[in-house]
Structure formats: C-alpha cells, structure tokens
Design an enzyme around this catalytic site. Structure first.
Site, PDB file in Angstrom:
ATOM      1  N   CYS A   6      44.292  61.054 120.389  1.00 42.80           N
ATOM      2  CA  CYS A   6      45.039  60.929 121.730  1.00 42.80           C
ATOM      3  C   CYS A   6      45.626  59.882 122.302  1.00 42.80           C
ATOM      4  O   CYS A   6      45.302  58.750 122.196  1.00 42.80           O
ATOM      5  CB  CYS A   6      43.695  61.176 122.686  1.00 42.80           C
ATOM      6  N   ARG A  49      49.120  73.063 126.283  1.00 43.13           N
ATOM      7  CA  ARG A  49      48.007  72.791 126.641  1.00 43.13           C
ATOM      8  C   ARG A  49      48.153  71.358 127.584  1.00 43.13           C
ATOM      9  O   ARG A  49      47.167  70.934 128.293  1.00 43.13           O
ATOM     10  CB  ARG A  49      47.167  71.993 125.353  1.00 43.13           C
TER      11      ARG A  49
HETATM   12  P1  XMP Z   1      38.381  63.574 117.667  1.00 41.24           P
HETATM   13  O1  XMP Z   1      38.261  61.955 118.347  1.00 41.24           O
HETATM   14  O2  XMP Z   1      37.211  64.251 117.413  1.00 41.24           O
HETATM   15  O3  XMP Z   1      38.970  64.386 118.866  1.00 41.24           O
HETATM   16  O4  XMP Z   1      39.441  63.630 116.972  1.00 41.24           O
HETATM   17  C1  XMP Z   1      39.312  65.721 118.935  1.00 41.24           C
HETATM   18  C2  XMP Z   1      39.765  65.935 120.390  1.00 41.24           C
HETATM   19  O5  XMP Z   1      40.760  65.475 120.911  1.00 41.24           O
HETATM   20  C3  XMP Z   1      41.566  66.235 121.677  1.00 41.24           C
HETATM   21  N1  XMP Z   1      42.790  66.363 121.497  1.00 41.24           N
HETATM   22  C4  XMP Z   1      43.744  65.716 122.083  1.00 41.24           C
HETATM   23  N2  XMP Z   1      43.881  65.026 123.182  1.00 41.24           N
HETATM   24  N3  XMP Z   1      46.208  64.354 122.944  1.00 41.24           N
HETATM   25  C5  XMP Z   1      44.848  64.123 123.724  1.00 41.24           C
HETATM   26  O6  XMP Z   1      44.924  63.190 124.476  1.00 41.24           O
HETATM   27  C6  XMP Z   1      46.277  65.246 121.716  1.00 41.24           C
HETATM   28  O7  XMP Z   1      47.322  65.294 121.281  1.00 41.24           O
HETATM   29  C7  XMP Z   1      44.941  65.985 121.552  1.00 41.24           C
HETATM   30  N4  XMP Z   1      44.685  66.765 120.413  1.00 41.24           N
HETATM   31  C8  XMP Z   1      43.364  66.964 120.531  1.00 41.24           C
HETATM   32  C9  XMP Z   1      40.712  67.555 121.762  1.00 41.24           C
HETATM   33  O8  XMP Z   1      39.734  67.757 122.948  1.00 41.24           O
HETATM   34  C10 XMP Z   1      40.042  67.656 120.518  1.00 41.24           C
HETATM   35  O9  XMP Z   1      38.852  68.571 120.695  1.00 41.24           O
END
Ligand code: XMP
Length: 496
Positions: A314, A410
């Site tokens: 993120c 999203r």
């Molecule tokens: P982890 O740390 O487990 O996080 O890899 C997964 C969660 O990250 C969120 N998510 C995103 N948040 N930009 C963001 O700010 C993105 O591109 C993105 N893709 C996923 C989402 O809540 C996921 O479950």
C-alpha cells in the site's frame, strides 16, 4: 509492570504492531489446548481467525477452499467479470465433503476431450456419464483417470472408454451420509454415484473428500456441509448486479470493499444489502476510526474491516495523507465495535505470527492477510524464477496494473480521469502449500497465546478488558534486539 492497553493508547501517538510488545503471562496449559474459535462476522464462526484478502493475486477458489478446509475463510476478489466471480464462489460451494449434489456430468456421445476440460477447470477426476449428459437422467457409467490416462486420441467417444454401470458400486438415494461413507470405504472405488429407484443420478461421493474430511477436522462449513466463502463487491450501483449473481451462487458473506469505507456510496450499499438479503452477513470497510465505525454500524454491517494504507503493497498513506498505524486502529475500533457486538477484521500489515497474536490481543476477532498468503500454491498465478528465487506475483489492488483491470473503483477512480496509484506490484517467494503453511500459522499463534497465558480468544479479551494484558512500547533498538542480530550469516530456512 507494563501498561494496560487503554493507558498505552491514550497518548497522542499511533502505534504499529512492531512498536509494541506483550509482557508474558502465566502458563498452566499446553499450546495444543489453546482454542482459536472466532467470529468473522456477526453470524459466521471460524475455527481459526484467518481470512484471505480479496486481492486478484491472493483469493480465487483454490485459496478460498484451502482457507475453509483449515478453519478460516477466503474472500473472492472482484477484479473480474460478474460471471467469473460467481463461478469462483460456486466452485467453492461445490467443493464439498460428503454428497456432491451437482457433479459435472457428460453423455456417452461426448468426447474424452470434454473430460480434460472439466479436469483443467475444476480439478475433478471422475465424471458420471448419464443418458442425457445431465443430472436426473439414467446413470450409464463413469469415467475416472484410470480409464483415460494412456489414451492418446482425445476425440475418442466416452462410451468406448467408460466403466459401465453394471460394473459400478452405487449407493441408493435413501442412504445416509454415514452409510454412504461406509460403502465408499469398503468398495475401494474413487467415486460412488448415488442413484434413485429409476437408476437416475442424484449425487456423487468422492473417496478423496472422505480422506479430506478425516484430515481437516477444523473445516468451516455451512449447515449443508458446504465450505464457507465470502466475496467482495464495490460500492457502485452496478455492483448490485454482481451481488445478485453472488447470492445466486450462494455466497455466505459479502465484503463491501473500499479503501475508505466511510462514504455515502458504501452506506447506501450496506443498507441495500441488508434490506434485500437480510440473511447475508455484510462486512464494511476499510476504516480506522470509531467515527467511521459508527456510520457503518448504523447502516447495519455485521463486521468491520480495519486498516488503511498499512498493507505491504500500500501507498495510500503516502499518496493521500490519510490512514493510521495499525495497532492503534485495531485497538480503537475494536473497543467501540465490541460495545455493539460487531467483530473486527484486522486487515493488512501482518508479516509474522507475532503480529497475529498482537492484533487479537488488541481486540480483533480475525486477521486478513495478503502478503502472508501470497506466494503459496493456492494463490492465482504461475511461479517464475528470478535471481535464483522461485517467485509469484503479488500486487496491490491500487497498483496501476490491477487498476487497469478494473480495481480502480476501490479507490474512487473516476472514469476517464487520471489514475493515481495507491499501491505497487511486486513478487513474493514461494511459500509452498497452505496444507503446511496454515498449520504452521495456527501452531505459531497457539504458542503466542500460551506465552500470554490465554487459552482462548474470550479469555484474551477478558484479560485486556480487566487490564491484565500488559504492553510496553519498543524503541528502535529494542525492535532490532527482538530480531535476529549480531550474526555474520544465518540460515533463513523455510519457517515450516
Ligand atoms: P498485506 O499487508 O497483508 O495487506 O499485504 C493486504 C491488504 O492491503 C490492502 N490493499 C491495499 N491498500 N493500496 C492500499 O493502500 C493497494 O494497492 C492495496 N491493495 C490491497 C487490502 O486491505 C488488503 O487486504
């Protein structure tokens, strides 16, 4: 010694999981005695508090099946067409231990290549053959791997290779699951067709399901013994169509997915779902404050997804200047949600089992994981090699690559407007299969709970509420000390 959670979080700073450490409690039980039963949402109970994230490099049917088999739940992503997502859900619901009530069937005049297609799409290795090629028509035979393994001409007609009905062991429709299991065990066949009094096919049983039943005692199932599965949708009016298809595929929970969950669009969607499908649990998010939680709870959510910009891929906090360190978000929202009986999913930022124990100790009911599960065999995508490592792609749903496939909604991306990435694309190292990884995560968490002195999640919560769970913050050097240090090199073995 140490601080209660409330004193710790009453200061002005926000904390990440790594900023904190729990002080050990008293151990008077074995790790194997720890029970990890938890709630995903108001009405969905899990045997382990693990949820896979609705990301297109993490959760499709293979991941969701494996998550449910090991006691957790998977949430199918929606960076695909409505039909594709509904089929992913249907695949999980079809994959059941016990009676398969809608097996794929073919007719004797179909060619063997159709069996190959079913095998590659669904992984089934035995296909019943009926007179009309569908259910509730006379059973004429079955084709299993051994009938076609060495067949070179795949245009051969099925009637020339199938094992004929006269050579099959079948079960009668009236027999119970337990009775059918005994027939299956005794007949030593891979598949057991179930027929009615006219010898028409009504179900199929599979030997491998029977074995899986034995090997997966934690499996999360619905009341028809089918695996539980969730699916994500967006907040646009068009997502109602998607919702309808998912409900038709008998999804168990809907996750309304947005990077900032406190919007009129999401509140409207939550109200619509609760009004139209009152039986369906709805999770809202993502959020990090009690005010956001209050709005979603008022709209009727059954669960809250907490975390903003803390995922490994993120960049929301850097790009949009909003978010919150995850330990603080989880604690604050969980405290508030508890008063309303709403479970919290701590989403993002989990990179070891210690983080999972911390999230639960701060009040979360479950953790949602992306990068932790990425790179396993059950994730979508192929492995590839780079610099000697076997890797799989893992990308943020706000990365340019994912957004160009549709996930921009999203992040409130406007049609035709400039795309602002809120995530990156990357790769993670091969982690093997969830068959080994999930038991590793489960056991690691049990050891954490044992060190804390909590035998189950209700006790862990009670300890926090009473101020018996004691926390300290960790300085940068304390964090360094808590990791591997002062070694010239060390063996970074597979953790399980
Ligand atoms: P982890 O740390 O487990 O996080 O890899 C997964 C969660 O990250 C969120 N998510 C995103 N948040 N930009 C963001 O700010 C993105 O591109 C993105 N893709 C996923 C989402 O809540 C996921 O479950």
């Amino acid at each position: 010694c140490g601080l209660s959670a409330e004193s710790l979080f009453s200061g002005p700073s926000g904390y990440t999981y790594d900023d904190l450490i729990l002080l050990p409690g008293h151990i008077d039980f074995a790790a194997s005695e720890v029970v990890l039963d938890s709630k995903f949402s108001r009405n969905i109970r899990l045997k382990v508090p693990f949820v896979s994230s609705p990301m297109d490099t993490v959760t499709e049917h293979k991941m969701a099946i494996a998550m449910a088999m090991h006691g957790g739940i998977g949430v199918i992503h929606y960076n695909n067409t409505i039909e594709e997502q509904a089929e992913e859900v249907a695949c999980v619901k079809r994959y059941k231990n016990g009676f398969i009530t809608e097996p794929k069937t073919l007719s004797p005049t179909d060619s063997v290549s159709k069996i190959d297609l079913i095998k590659s799409q669904f992984g089934f290795s035995g296909v019943p053959i009926t007179e009309n090629g569908d259910m509730h028509s006379e059973l004429l035979g079955i084709v299993t791997n051994r009938d076609i393994d060495f067949l070179t001409d795949r245009s051969t007609l099925i009637r020339d290779v199938m094992t004929k009905a006269s050579d099959l062991t079948v079960a009668k429709e009236s027999c119970s699951l337990a009775e059918a299991n005994i027939i299956l065990m005794e007949c030593k066949k891979a598949k057991l067709p179930v027929v009615d009094e006219k010898f028409q096919l009504v179900a199929l049983m599979s030997r491998s399901d029977l074995l899986k039943n034995r090997d997966f005692p934690l499996t999360t199932k619905d009341d028809k013994k089918r695996l539980l599965v969730g699916a994500a949708i967006g907040t646009r009016p068009r997502d109602r169509e998607r919702l309808e298809a998912l409900v038709a595929a008998e999804v168990d929970a809907i996750v309304v997915d947005s990077s900032q969950g406190d919007s009129v669009y999401q509140l409207e969607m939550v109200r619509y779902i609760k009004k139209t499908y009152p039986h369906l649990d709805v999770v809202g998010g993502n959020i990090v404050t009690c005010r956001q939680a209050m709005h979603l709870i008022a709209a009727g959510v059954d669960g809250l997804r907490v975390g903003m910009g803390v995922g490994s891929i993120c960049t929301t906090q850097e790009v949009c200047a909003v978010g919150r360190p995850q330990a603080t978000s989880v604690y604050r929202v969980s405290q508030f949600a508890r008063e309303h009986g709403i479970p919290v999913i701590a989403d993002g930022g989990i990179s070891n089992t210690g983080h999972i124990a911390k999230a639960l100790a701060l009040g979360a009911s479950t953790v949602m994981m992306g990068s932790m599960l990425a790179g396993t065999e059950e994730c979508p995508g192929e492995y590839y090699f780079q610099e000697g490592f076997r890797l799989k792609k893992y990308r943020g749903m706000g990365s340019i690559a994912a957004m160009s496939k549709g996930s921009g909604k999203r992040y409130f991306t406007e049609t035709g407007g400039v795309k602002v990435a809120q995530g990156v694309s990357g790769a993670v190292v091969d982690k093997g299969s969830l068959r080994k990884f999930m038991p590793y995560l489960t056991q690691g968490l049990k050891h954490g709970m044992q060190d804390i002195g909590a035998k189950d999640l209700p006790q862990l919560n009670e300890m926090r509420i009473k101020g018996e769970l004691r926390f300290e913050t960790r300085s940068a050097s304390a964090q360094k000390e808590g990791g591997v240090h002062n070694l010239f090199s060390f063996e970074k073995a597979h953790p399980y």
